[in-house]
Design a protein around this motif. Sequence first.
Motif, PDB file in Angstrom:
ATOM      1  N   LYS A 294       0.835  -1.210   0.000  1.00 23.65           N
ATOM      2  CA  LYS A 294       0.000   0.000   0.000  1.00 23.65           C
ATOM      3  C   LYS A 294       0.870   1.261   0.000  1.00 23.65           C
ATOM      4  O   LYS A 294       0.603   2.223  -0.734  1.00 23.65           O
ATOM      5  CB  LYS A 294      -0.924   0.013   1.229  1.00 23.65           C
ATOM      6  N   ILE A 295       1.930   1.236   0.821  1.00 20.66           N
ATOM      7  CA  ILE A 295       2.812   2.412   0.894  1.00 20.66           C
ATOM      8  C   ILE A 295       3.581   2.583  -0.416  1.00 20.66           C
ATOM      9  O   ILE A 295       3.722   3.693  -0.941  1.00 20.66           O
ATOM     10  CB  ILE A 295       3.791   2.299   2.084  1.00 20.66           C
ATOM     11  N   VAL A 296       4.068   1.441  -0.945  1.00 13.15           N
ATOM     12  CA  VAL A 296       4.812   1.471  -2.207  1.00 13.15           C
ATOM     13  C   VAL A 296       3.943   2.062  -3.322  1.00 13.15           C
ATOM     14  O   VAL A 296       4.383   2.930  -4.083  1.00 13.15           O
ATOM     15  CB  VAL A 296       5.311   0.049  -2.576  1.00 13.15           C
ATOM     16  N   ASN A 297       2.687   1.591  -3.371  1.00  9.71           N
ATOM     17  CA  ASN A 297       1.775   2.098  -4.393  1.00  9.71           C
ATOM     18  C   ASN A 297       1.523   3.601  -4.223  1.00  9.71           C
ATOM     19  O   ASN A 297       1.463   4.350  -5.200  1.00  9.71           O
ATOM     20  CB  ASN A 297       0.443   1.351  -4.340  1.00  9.71           C
ATOM     21  N   CYS A 306       9.721   5.069  -7.091  1.00  7.85           N
ATOM     22  CA  CYS A 306       9.699   3.615  -6.910  1.00  7.85           C
ATOM     23  C   CYS A 306      10.555   3.268  -5.702  1.00  7.85           C
ATOM     24  O   CYS A 306      11.744   3.567  -5.670  1.00  7.85           O
ATOM     25  CB  CYS A 306      10.205   2.882  -8.148  1.00  7.85           C
ATOM     26  N   PHE A 307       9.893   2.637  -4.727  1.00  9.65           N
ATOM     27  CA  PHE A 307      10.596   2.270  -3.488  1.00  9.65           C
ATOM     28  C   PHE A 307      11.698   1.267  -3.764  1.00  9.65           C
ATOM     29  O   PHE A 307      12.727   1.252  -3.093  1.00  9.65           O
ATOM     30  CB  PHE A 307       9.578   1.687  -2.499  1.00  9.65           C
ATOM     31  N   TRP A 308      11.503   0.417  -4.771  1.00  8.29           N
ATOM     32  CA  TRP A 308      12.486  -0.632  -5.074  1.00  8.29           C
ATOM     33  C   TRP A 308      13.630  -0.096  -5.915  1.00  8.29           C
ATOM     34  O   TRP A 308      14.773  -0.507  -5.725  1.00  8.29           O
ATOM     35  CB  TRP A 308      11.803  -1.821  -5.758  1.00  8.29           C
ATOM     36  N   GLY A 323       8.398  -2.869 -12.366  1.00  7.16           N
ATOM     37  CA  GLY A 323       7.047  -3.233 -11.899  1.00  7.16           C
ATOM     38  C   GLY A 323       6.756  -2.778 -10.492  1.00  7.16           C
ATOM     39  O   GLY A 323       7.549  -2.058  -9.872  1.00  7.16           O
ATOM     40  N   LEU A 324       5.601  -3.240  -9.991  1.00  9.74           N
ATOM     41  CA  LEU A 324       5.116  -2.774  -8.690  1.00  9.74           C
ATOM     42  C   LEU A 324       5.747  -3.494  -7.500  1.00  9.74           C
ATOM     43  O   LEU A 324       5.847  -2.944  -6.412  1.00  9.74           O
ATOM     44  CB  LEU A 324       3.593  -2.969  -8.610  1.00  9.74           C
ATOM     45  N   THR A 325       6.115  -4.739  -7.707  1.00  8.04           N
ATOM     46  CA  THR A 325       6.511  -5.546  -6.548  1.00  8.04           C
ATOM     47  C   THR A 325       8.023  -5.722  -6.424  1.00  8.04           C
ATOM     48  O   THR A 325       8.781  -5.428  -7.347  1.00  8.04           O
ATOM     49  CB  THR A 325       5.883  -6.947  -6.633  1.00  8.04           C
ATOM     50  N   HIS A 329      11.668  -6.586  -9.218  1.00  5.89           N
ATOM     51  CA  HIS A 329      12.970  -5.912  -9.227  1.00  5.89           C
ATOM     52  C   HIS A 329      14.139  -6.846  -8.960  1.00  5.89           C
ATOM     53  O   HIS A 329      15.259  -6.405  -8.796  1.00  5.89           O
ATOM     54  CB  HIS A 329      12.963  -4.770  -8.204  1.00  5.89           C
ATOM     55  N   ASP A 330      13.892  -8.142  -8.923  1.00  5.11           N
ATOM     56  CA  ASP A 330      14.972  -9.110  -8.671  1.00  5.11           C
ATOM     57  C   ASP A 330      15.988  -9.100  -9.804  1.00  5.11           C
ATOM     58  O   ASP A 330      15.611  -9.030 -10.949  1.00  5.11           O
ATOM     59  CB  ASP A 330      14.384 -10.534  -8.527  1.00  5.11           C
TER      60      ASP A 330
END
Length: 330
Positions: A294-297, A306-308, A323-325, A329-330
Amino acid sequence: MATSKSPDAAPQSPEDEEDDYMSMTIAEPTGPKVKETYTQRRHRLQREAEARAYTKPKAEREADEAAAREDALQRSLLSHPTTQKSKGLAMMSKMGFTPGKALGKGDNADARTEPVGISIKEDRGGIGMDNEKKRRFREEVEKEGKRVKADEGEYRERVRREREEGRLEGLIGTAMRVAERMASEKEEELSTDGGGDVPPKKGAQRSKPLKTVNILWRGLVRKREEAERDRRMRYDLHQSLSRLPTYDDEDEDKDDKKALGKTPIQYALVEDLEEEDPELEEFNALEPAERLQKIVNYLREEYNYCFWCKYTYPDKDMEGCPGLTEEDHD
Ligand SMILES: [Zn+2]
C-alpha cells in the motif's frame, strides 16, 4: 520313603548291602533284618518316623517349589511325563503330529512349535494390564516421535515466517519514513508557494491531530510520539524524585524552571496517544506484505517514486521501472 536304599540308613556289611539291593523289589526286606536287635529296630523306627514327620521350613519349601516350577517351565510341555501319557497327544500323533514340529503344513515356518506357554502372574493387576501398559507405552513413544517431527517442521516454518515478517516490517518502516518525508516536503513546498506563511521550524511540535496523519505512516508518527512521551515522563519522574517540590530558587528564571521540569510540561498530544485509533488498528492488522505494498503504491502514485528502484521518475509512466513488486525488481 525307601530308607533302606541309602547305605547310611542302616549300617550293614558289604555283602548285606548287596543282599539289600537285591531285595529292593521285594516289599519288605527279610534276611538281614533278622539280625536287628530290639533296640536297633526301635531306633530305626524312630529315625524313620522322624524323617517322615520332618517338615521343611517354609522358606525351603517355597524355594523347592520355585525350582520345580522353573524346571517345568524350562522344559517343553510336550516332553512332560503327564503329557506323554495324554490321550490328546496320542490322537494327534496318530494324525501325523510329531512333538517339536508345527501343526499343519510343513512349510509353515512361523508357526508355533510349542503350546502356548504358561506365565505366572505375581502381581494383583488384571490380566490385560500388562498388555495395556505396553500398548500405552508404545503409543506414547509413537506420539512423541510424531510430535518431535511435527515440531521440527513447525519450528522451521515459524522461524522462516518470523524472519520474513521482521524483514518486511523493516522495509515498512523505511517506506513509512520515505512517505512521511516526501509528504512533508510537498506540504512545505505548497505552503511557501501558496501564501508566504512562515514555514514550520525544524523539529517543531507537530500541530496536527494524530488522526489527520495519513494512515500509511500514522503508525510511525504514533510510535515516535509515544517514545517521546515516555522519555519526558521518565524525565519528570526523575526530576520530582531528585528535587524537593517546594524548593524554589529566586535566581531561576522561567525558562530554567521549565528546562528543569518544575513547570509541569503540557503534553499537547498525550490525549491523542491515549485515544483509541480503530483505523490504525485495522491497518496494522493487515499482513506486512499488504501494508508495504500500500505504501509502495502510494509513493508511485503521489511522487512517481519507486521504493524498489529508489528513484523518483520524471513522470507517471515511470519508464524503466520493472514493476510494482519487489519480485519484479529481482
Ligand atoms: Zn522500480
